[in-house]
Design a protein around this motif. Sequence first.
Motif, PDB file in Angstrom:
ATOM      1  N   LYS A  13     -36.124  14.318  29.698  1.00 46.71           N
ATOM      2  CA  LYS A  13     -34.945  15.205  29.571  1.00 46.71           C
ATOM      3  C   LYS A  13     -33.646  14.313  29.929  1.00 46.71           C
ATOM      4  CE  LYS A  13     -36.387  19.739  31.145  1.00 46.71           C
ATOM      5  NZ  LYS A  13     -36.810  20.517  32.097  1.00 46.71           N
ATOM      6  N   ALA A  14     -33.774  13.243  30.454  1.00 42.17           N
ATOM      7  CA  ALA A  14     -32.793  12.156  30.660  1.00 42.17           C
ATOM      8  C   ALA A  14     -32.093  11.534  29.312  1.00 42.17           C
ATOM      9  CB  ALA A  14     -32.917  11.247  31.700  1.00 42.17           C
ATOM     10  N   ILE A  15     -33.093  11.555  28.299  1.00 44.48           N
ATOM     11  CA  ILE A  15     -32.902  10.624  26.969  1.00 44.48           C
ATOM     12  C   ILE A  15     -31.463  11.221  26.385  1.00 44.48           C
ATOM     13  CG2 ILE A  15     -33.834  10.351  24.657  1.00 44.48           C
ATOM     14  CD1 ILE A  15     -36.487  10.017  25.953  1.00 44.48           C
ATOM     15  N   ARG A  16     -30.662  10.508  25.812  1.00 43.60           N
ATOM     16  CA  ARG A  16     -29.481  10.693  25.440  1.00 43.60           C
ATOM     17  C   ARG A  16     -29.681  10.847  23.940  1.00 43.60           C
ATOM     18  NH1 ARG A  16     -26.029   6.170  27.891  1.00 43.60           N
ATOM     19  NH2 ARG A  16     -28.169   5.254  27.611  1.00 43.60           N
ATOM     20  N   ILE A  17     -29.341  11.730  23.137  1.00 40.65           N
ATOM     21  CA  ILE A  17     -29.642  11.922  21.858  1.00 40.65           C
ATOM     22  C   ILE A  17     -28.344  11.739  21.043  1.00 40.65           C
ATOM     23  CG2 ILE A  17     -30.633  13.388  19.708  1.00 40.65           C
ATOM     24  CD1 ILE A  17     -32.641  14.591  21.859  1.00 40.65           C
ATOM     25  N   GLY A  18     -28.045  10.941  19.776  1.00 40.58           N
ATOM     26  CA  GLY A  18     -26.931  10.921  19.136  1.00 40.58           C
ATOM     27  C   GLY A  18     -27.158   9.984  17.934  1.00 40.58           C
ATOM     28  N   ASN A  19     -25.831   9.702  17.548  1.00 37.37           N
ATOM     29  CA  ASN A  19     -25.731   8.526  16.573  1.00 37.37           C
ATOM     30  C   ASN A  19     -26.000   7.538  17.051  1.00 37.37           C
ATOM     31  OD1 ASN A  19     -24.514   6.640  14.775  1.00 37.37           O
ATOM     32  ND2 ASN A  19     -23.062   8.214  13.855  1.00 37.37           N
ATOM     33  N   GLY A  20     -26.757   6.575  16.505  1.00 30.79           N
ATOM     34  CA  GLY A  20     -27.362   5.243  17.097  1.00 30.79           C
ATOM     35  C   GLY A  20     -26.210   4.184  17.366  1.00 30.79           C
ATOM     36  N   LEU A  21     -24.842   4.357  16.853  1.00 38.47           N
ATOM     37  CA  LEU A  21     -23.818   3.566  17.097  1.00 38.47           C
ATOM     38  C   LEU A  21     -22.962   4.071  18.320  1.00 38.47           C
ATOM     39  CD1 LEU A  21     -22.330   3.202  13.311  1.00 38.47           C
ATOM     40  CD2 LEU A  21     -23.851   1.804  14.528  1.00 38.47           C
ATOM     41  N   GLU A  22     -23.511   5.105  18.949  1.00 40.11           N
ATOM     42  CA  GLU A  22     -22.978   5.429  20.229  1.00 40.11           C
ATOM     43  C   GLU A  22     -23.946   5.272  21.405  1.00 40.11           C
ATOM     44  OE1 GLU A  22     -21.877   9.481  19.447  1.00 40.11           O
ATOM     45  OE2 GLU A  22     -20.639   9.130  17.631  1.00 40.11           O
ATOM     46  N   PHE A  65     -25.888  19.380  17.455  1.00 41.52           N
ATOM     47  CA  PHE A  65     -25.670  18.793  16.061  1.00 41.52           C
ATOM     48  C   PHE A  65     -25.662  19.673  15.057  1.00 41.52           C
ATOM     49  CE2 PHE A  65     -27.741  15.672  18.903  1.00 41.52           C
ATOM     50  CZ  PHE A  65     -26.569  14.629  18.942  1.00 41.52           C
ATOM     51  N   ASN A  66     -24.676  19.620  14.281  1.00 41.05           N
ATOM     52  CA  ASN A  66     -24.712  20.195  13.059  1.00 41.05           C
ATOM     53  C   ASN A  66     -25.103  19.725  11.787  1.00 41.05           C
ATOM     54  OD1 ASN A  66     -22.272  19.439  12.879  1.00 41.05           O
ATOM     55  ND2 ASN A  66     -21.123  21.559  13.202  1.00 41.05           N
ATOM     56  N   GLN A  67     -25.109  18.481  12.069  1.00 41.18           N
ATOM     57  CA  GLN A  67     -25.425  17.577  10.739  1.00 41.18           C
ATOM     58  C   GLN A  67     -26.261  16.332  11.561  1.00 41.18           C
ATOM     59  OE1 GLN A  67     -21.765  16.427   9.297  1.00 41.18           O
ATOM     60  NE2 GLN A  67     -21.137  14.867  10.922  1.00 41.18           N
ATOM     61  N   GLY A  68     -27.181  15.616  10.720  1.00 40.00           N
ATOM     62  CA  GLY A  68     -27.960  14.619  11.164  1.00 40.00           C
ATOM     63  C   GLY A  68     -29.412  15.094  11.512  1.00 40.00           C
ATOM     64  N   TRP A  69     -30.474  14.255  11.277  1.00 33.14           N
ATOM     65  CA  TRP A  69     -31.560  14.708  11.217  1.00 33.14           C
ATOM     66  C   TRP A  69     -32.467  14.402  12.408  1.00 33.14           C
ATOM     67  CZ3 TRP A  69     -30.926  11.693   6.381  1.00 33.14           C
ATOM     68  CH2 TRP A  69     -30.561  12.786   5.339  1.00 33.14           C
ATOM     69  N   PHE A  70     -31.656  15.010  13.854  1.00 35.61           N
ATOM     70  CA  PHE A  70     -31.945  14.994  15.178  1.00 35.61           C
ATOM     71  C   PHE A  70     -33.287  15.904  15.442  1.00 35.61           C
ATOM     72  CE2 PHE A  70     -27.724  13.557  14.667  1.00 35.61           C
ATOM     73  CZ  PHE A  70     -27.882  12.190  15.335  1.00 35.61           C
ATOM     74  N   VAL A  71     -34.172  15.359  16.360  1.00 33.43           N
ATOM     75  CA  VAL A  71     -35.067  16.378  16.923  1.00 33.43           C
ATOM     76  C   VAL A  71     -35.116  15.821  18.453  1.00 33.43           C
ATOM     77  CG1 VAL A  71     -36.351  16.791  14.821  1.00 33.43           C
ATOM     78  CG2 VAL A  71     -36.741  14.804  16.204  1.00 33.43           C
ATOM     79  N   GLU A  72     -35.607  16.941  19.133  1.00 35.43           N
ATOM     80  CA  GLU A  72     -35.742  16.601  20.678  1.00 35.43           C
ATOM     81  C   GLU A  72     -36.909  15.734  21.065  1.00 35.43           C
ATOM     82  OE1 GLU A  72     -33.683  20.431  22.646  1.00 35.43           O
ATOM     83  OE2 GLU A  72     -35.605  20.919  21.763  1.00 35.43           O
ATOM     84  N   PRO A  73     -36.910  15.062  22.072  1.00 34.82           N
ATOM     85  CA  PRO A  73     -38.175  14.484  22.707  1.00 34.82           C
ATOM     86  C   PRO A  73     -38.937  15.397  22.939  1.00 34.82           C
ATOM     87  CG  PRO A  73     -36.236  14.003  24.079  1.00 34.82           C
ATOM     88  CD  PRO A  73     -35.907  14.488  22.702  1.00 34.82           C
ATOM     89  N   THR A  74     -40.416  15.535  22.922  1.00 32.19           N
ATOM     90  CA  THR A  74     -41.016  16.818  23.070  1.00 32.19           C
ATOM     91  C   THR A  74     -42.491  16.439  23.716  1.00 32.19           C
ATOM     92  OG1 THR A  74     -40.244  18.041  21.254  1.00 32.19           O
ATOM     93  CG2 THR A  74     -42.480  18.596  22.038  1.00 32.19           C
ATOM     94  N   ILE A  75     -42.614  17.189  24.807  1.00 31.49           N
ATOM     95  CA  ILE A  75     -43.995  16.757  25.791  1.00 31.49           C
ATOM     96  C   ILE A  75     -44.665  18.170  25.426  1.00 31.49           C
ATOM     97  CG2 ILE A  75     -45.102  16.388  27.884  1.00 31.49           C
ATOM     98  CD1 ILE A  75     -42.461  14.998  28.623  1.00 31.49           C
ATOM     99  N   LEU A  76     -45.994  17.842  25.342  1.00 32.74           N
ATOM    100  CA  LEU A  76     -46.748  19.208  24.974  1.00 32.74           C
ATOM    101  C   LEU A  76     -47.962  19.161  26.062  1.00 32.74           C
ATOM    102  CD1 LEU A  76     -47.354  19.210  21.159  1.00 32.74           C
ATOM    103  CD2 LEU A  76     -45.612  20.334  22.587  1.00 32.74           C
ATOM    104  N   SER A  77     -48.279  20.055  26.691  1.00 31.19           N
ATOM    105  CA  SER A  77     -49.437  20.020  27.633  1.00 31.19           C
ATOM    106  C   SER A  77     -50.349  21.125  27.212  1.00 31.19           C
ATOM    107  CB  SER A  77     -49.094  20.482  28.994  1.00 31.19           C
ATOM    108  OG  SER A  77     -48.871  22.034  28.914  1.00 31.19           O
ATOM    109  N   GLU A  78     -51.579  21.074  27.831  1.00 30.54           N
ATOM    110  CA  GLU A  78     -52.834  22.062  27.234  1.00 30.54           C
ATOM    111  C   GLU A  78     -53.466  21.360  25.910  1.00 30.54           C
ATOM    112  OE1 GLU A  78     -53.800  23.635  30.013  1.00 30.54           O
ATOM    113  OE2 GLU A  78     -51.973  23.313  30.853  1.00 30.54           O
TER     114      GLU A  78
END
Length: 502
Positions: free
Chosen positions: A312-321, A361-374
Amino acid sequence: MTILEEINRLDSNILLGGQARKSKATEVLDVIDPATEQKLGEIAETTTDEIDEAVEIAHAAQKKWWALSGLERSEIMHDVANRIHAMRPRLAEAMTREMGKPYKEAADEVDWCVSSIRYSAEVGRSDTGRVMGNAIEGHLNYTLKEPLGVVVSIQTFNYPLTLLSWQSGGALAAGNAVIAKPSEHTTFTTLIFAEAFEPLPAGLFQVISGAGPAGKYLVEHPDTNAIAFTGSVPTGQAIGATCGHMMKRALIEVSGNDPFIIMPSADLDITARAATFAAFMNCGQICVSAERFYVHEDIHDEFIAKMTENAKAIRIGNGLEKVDMGPMVSQKERTRYEGVLENALKQGANVVTGGGRPAEFNQGWFVEPTILSECNQSMDMFNNESFGPVAPICRISSFEEGIELANDSKYGLGANIYTRDLKEAVRATEQLQAGMVWVNAPLLDNDAGPFGGSKMSGSGRQLGPEGVEAFQETKFVMIDPDCTDTQDFWWFPYKDDESFKG
Ligand code: NAD
């Protein structure tokens, strides 16, 4: 000149005979910044005439390269490494703009190019054969390690410069010429990178742009001598089949579905950080990303809570930021990955965190880091590469179960275990079926150690002495320096007393 201006200058360029020039191709491909969806430029689907020319130039340059001394070749390669180091900020920015990874990851990647090329430069001059005990008294028996000729290095997008440096460093150190065919997503970065190779004889290192057709033509070309490939299984299989048919040397590095076992003795704070990094670095687009987590039941819930906090602490965005995770490389890749995720949910996985696209984000091919259980072994995600930022977790009840499930895979690239139990650590290194095993040290490389996969993950090794040997032919030599002895023990005429006695 800004990087965007440089990219603009390189529109439709190829590098032939030491000169960057516009390809005559009529077919071009758009290159899109995955964070902004802005078009950066166009690359050419290089024509077959231009590829023929590149192959001819490469053979002429290779002869000049091999005529130099081993020391001269090594010194020139060190000069190339120095130049790459000096280009670090330009290369890192170009890579981030072209394929999306955070600038820090791109800059690290440039450093890895420098160290691996330096390593190959030294290995190339350390051994060029082996003298063995002679078979006949007074004779000299030895091997010579010689170049193969023209090596084609076909690359994917996720580590466009490091993987090219590993392969081309090994190939050049062995005395070959290199024709690089970068991924269609990272061609501009590769063309800028190629400037560092100017100290080599003109035409020894060339860049051909394009997608599948250019790669296929280079593989099938009768005058290319070896193919080094990094990419997907189907393309690797097609290349392997062609090379097998043509008896052409092939180094194939393809997919993984790496396991990550966590045992109760592990320090869970450190392990959760390590697992988060191993699953989500480069947006999960790493062949050795941890893709199957096997967590012991005694620490299962606590581990998930800690990993979730990290994710949850991972900051997502443009790699130049100032971010930790950029977008996926393309819309097509994001759509494919989202299908993989959706399927896992249908098969019973539970979303602990993530699972969608970040809302901001309304542009860019971003996705959230995802953890799956079970999760369990029968899910598709545990049998095929996800190649996206997802960490599916399966509960295990013993070390033996962890090893058995980890090995229950058609892939065998890397494998991880976190434990402070010495016996488990040693047994894991012996029992895990993988080209690389990391005990409490996920995803690390060492230029001096070999990198590569077993099972369906590929064949051959990059880096280490093996990474130079991959591009050498072994010639066996037997000499009688005196040339006075007859070798009567097996020459004509055969002695009568050695004939069939009846
Ligand atoms: P891909 O197979 O689609 O493309 C790889 C390269 O092959 C590109 O340059 C492409 O233009 C070229 N190509 C496509 N068709 C071809 C053909 N018929 N003949 C010759 N060349 C052709 O793969 P991708 O999507 O770029 O790569 C992702 C894959 O790479 C993942 O599976 C990942 O695991 C793998 N990978 C493996 C390693 C490793 O060392 N094992 C490292 C990084 C990535």
